[in-house]
Design an enzyme around this catalytic site. Structure first.
Site, PDB file in Angstrom:
ATOM      1  N   ALA A 125       0.542  95.833 -17.276  1.00  0.00           N
ATOM      2  CA  ALA A 125      -0.370  95.410 -18.340  1.00  0.00           C
ATOM      3  C   ALA A 125       0.404  94.770 -19.481  1.00  0.00           C
ATOM      4  CB  ALA A 125      -1.178  96.607 -18.836  1.00  0.00           C
ATOM      5  N   SER A 133      -0.342  83.624 -23.710  1.00  0.00           N
ATOM      6  CA  SER A 133       0.979  83.017 -23.539  1.00  0.00           C
ATOM      7  C   SER A 133       1.983  83.543 -24.566  1.00  0.00           C
ATOM      8  CB  SER A 133       0.870  81.491 -23.665  1.00  0.00           C
ATOM      9  OG  SER A 133       0.060  80.963 -22.625  1.00  0.00           O
ATOM     10  N   THR A 159      -4.430  92.446 -13.304  1.00  0.00           N
ATOM     11  CA  THR A 159      -4.571  92.492 -11.854  1.00  0.00           C
ATOM     12  C   THR A 159      -4.437  93.925 -11.359  1.00  0.00           C
ATOM     13  OG1 THR A 159      -3.667  90.267 -11.622  1.00  0.00           O
ATOM     14  CG2 THR A 159      -3.597  91.665  -9.670  1.00  0.00           C
ATOM     15  N   ARG A 178       9.208  91.719 -34.561  1.00  0.00           N
ATOM     16  CA  ARG A 178       8.477  90.872 -33.617  1.00  0.00           C
ATOM     17  C   ARG A 178       9.156  90.833 -32.252  1.00  0.00           C
ATOM     18  NH1 ARG A 178       5.090  86.560 -32.604  1.00  0.00           N
ATOM     19  NH2 ARG A 178       5.965  84.883 -31.333  1.00  0.00           N
ATOM     20  N   GLU A 243       8.967  86.893 -10.749  1.00  0.00           N
ATOM     21  CA  GLU A 243       7.511  86.709 -10.795  1.00  0.00           C
ATOM     22  C   GLU A 243       7.152  85.247 -10.548  1.00  0.00           C
ATOM     23  OE1 GLU A 243       3.663  87.232 -13.803  1.00  0.00           O
ATOM     24  OE2 GLU A 243       5.697  87.536 -14.564  1.00  0.00           O
ATOM     25  N   ARG A 244       7.903  84.337 -11.173  1.00  0.00           N
ATOM     26  CA  ARG A 244       7.621  82.911 -10.975  1.00  0.00           C
ATOM     27  C   ARG A 244       7.886  82.492  -9.532  1.00  0.00           C
ATOM     28  NH1 ARG A 244      10.983  81.889 -16.375  1.00  0.00           N
ATOM     29  NH2 ARG A 244       9.353  82.412 -17.892  1.00  0.00           N
ATOM     30  N   GLN A 339     -11.607  67.064   0.639  1.00  0.00           N
ATOM     31  CA  GLN A 339     -11.990  65.676   0.870  1.00  0.00           C
ATOM     32  C   GLN A 339     -11.933  65.330   2.353  1.00  0.00           C
ATOM     33  OE1 GLN A 339     -13.052  63.889  -1.654  1.00  0.00           O
ATOM     34  NE2 GLN A 339     -13.476  62.017  -0.516  1.00  0.00           N
ATOM     35  N   GLY A 343     -18.346  67.065   3.654  1.00  0.00           N
ATOM     36  CA  GLY A 343     -19.383  68.037   3.341  1.00  0.00           C
ATOM     37  C   GLY A 343     -19.047  69.429   3.830  1.00  0.00           C
ATOM     38  N   GLU A 370       1.784  74.614 -18.890  1.00  0.00           N
ATOM     39  CA  GLU A 370       2.302  74.129 -20.170  1.00  0.00           C
ATOM     40  C   GLU A 370       3.485  74.980 -20.638  1.00  0.00           C
ATOM     41  OE1 GLU A 370      -1.793  72.719 -19.591  1.00  0.00           O
ATOM     42  OE2 GLU A 370      -0.875  74.697 -19.459  1.00  0.00           O
TER      43      GLU A 370
END
Length: 386
Positions: A125, A133, A159, A178, A243-244, A339, A343, A370
């Site tokens: 968490a 971000s 998650t 901070r 993680e990435r 595509q 349909g 970003e």
């Protein structure tokens, strides 16, 4: 000479997970998406196969493997079902791997066996309603009172949160600092003062439950601190590269699954007297898919290899690149897959509709595209983390 070959052991793992995904995970993929339910059948089997503790030491029930292997698991599962991959890899990477690297022996012995087997469902968490971000602005407070911390605040978009009975929670232990005022605590559920908020209904990843965690004067033993007090940012940063990689591998796997479906369909679908795979515009789409997926995969496993070889500084930019590029490849490939199927791609008879919905979250979760580009630019400019 560079070697791009997997080892015999890695190939065996890849084949094992592919068989599991194709023969078992696939049985439930559409159902868990429609019903928006946890993939309990696949979860139990993943525990038996050692996938939930892929990097944890064997003494705790883990498989003692690396980030490359974790990427292989993520890729193969995501070819079939991203929801299942997300639930399993969230536990394996963000909870188990985190605790295995950073927790005390006491906490490892208490939690890792159950997490590796799947008897315990864990969640990590970080995100809060007012801090996405900008993780350093998180405000869930943990005040020290004797041998306990008292937690107050809310986490969101978590998650596995709605079903978790173990939560690794980032908290603010020093409101004046901070950067250095964040810590990580392990919190049991149920506990007094710890409740579950709403579960979100999502566009994609519908079989991966996501929800809120609410803390109101929740008391947590000080012994449940992971690492050092006020040093949680170091724990957080130490897991970002892997993680990435997992997110990048999952996105590449999803793209591969969409291309697989597109290729089969193009061979079978006939228009104007012949299979549409003979039309050059269809061939161009498939060729572009293959090019981008291969490039994404190479980025993923370069980053994974850097992580496994203890080169976090080098891995930082490459892992960000693999995450952002693979995420955007997944969006492009799944859009083209819809595509190609026309349909039929827009209805639920084929999985590309689900794949396209699932693809979008890769550009958002685990650090937006970003933010990943900001990380890459910061590395290029030689700036320090902020």
């Amino acid at each position: 000479m560079l070697n791009f070959e997997l080892t015999a052991e890695q190939k065996a793992l890849q084949q094992m997970v592919r068989k599991f995904a194709e023969q078992e995970v696939a049985l439930w993929a559409d159902e868990i998406d429609r019903q928006e339910r946890f993939p309990i059948e696949s979860w139990r089997r993943a525990g038996e196969l050692g996938l939930l503790g892929i990097t944890a030491p064997e003494q705790y029930g883990g498989s003692a493997l690396g980030v490359v292997e974790m990427g292989l698991v993520a890729e193969e599962l995501s070819r079939i079902c991203v929801s299942t991959s997300a639930t399993i890899l969230h536990q394996a990477c963000l909870v188990v791997d985190n605790l295995a690297r950073n927790a005390s022996t006491e906490l490892k012995e208490k939690y890792l066996p159950g997490l590796c087997s799947g008897k315990l469902i864990g969640c990590l968490a970080m995100t809060e309603p007012g801090s996405g971000s900008d993780l350093l602005s998180m405000g869930l407070s943990a005040e020290k009172h004797g041998s306990e911390y008292v937690l107050n605040g809310t986490k969101t978009f978590i998650t596995n949160g709605p079903l978790a009975n173990v939560a690794a929670v980032y908290v603010r232990t020093d409101p004046e600092n901070r950067r250095g005022g964040i810590s990580l605590l392990v919190v049991d559920y149920p506990s007094a003062g710890f409740s579950k908020g709403r579960q979100f209904e999502k566009m994609g990843w519908r079989g991966s439950p996501t929800g809120e965690l609410v803390f109101s004067d929740c008391r947590v033993p000080a012994s449940h601190l992971v690492g050092q007090e006020n040093q949680g940012i170091d724990v957080l940063l130490s897991g970002l590269n892997s993680e990435r990689v997992v997110m990048g591998a999952s996105a590449a796997g999803l793209a591969q699954g969409a291309m697989d479906v597109s290729l089969r369909y193009a061979r079978e679908r006939r228009q104007f007297g012949r299979p549409i795979i003979h039309f050059q515009l269809i061939q161009e789409k498939l060729a572009n898919m293959a090019i981008e997926i291969e490039a994404a995969r190479l980025l993923v496993y370069k980053a994974a290899s850097l992580c496994d070889n203890g080169l976090p500084a080098d891995a930082s930019m490459v892992s960000a690149a693999c995450k952002v590029y693979s995420s955007e490849v997944a969006m492009r490939v799944t859009t083209q897959a819809v595509q190609i199927l026309g349909g039929y791609g827009y209805i639920k008879d084929f999985p590309v509709e689900r794949f396209m919905r699932d693809a979008k979250l890769f550009e958002i979760g685990g650090g937006t595209s970003e933010i990943q580009r900001r990380i890459i630019a910061r590395e290029l400019l030689g700036e320090e983390s902020s």
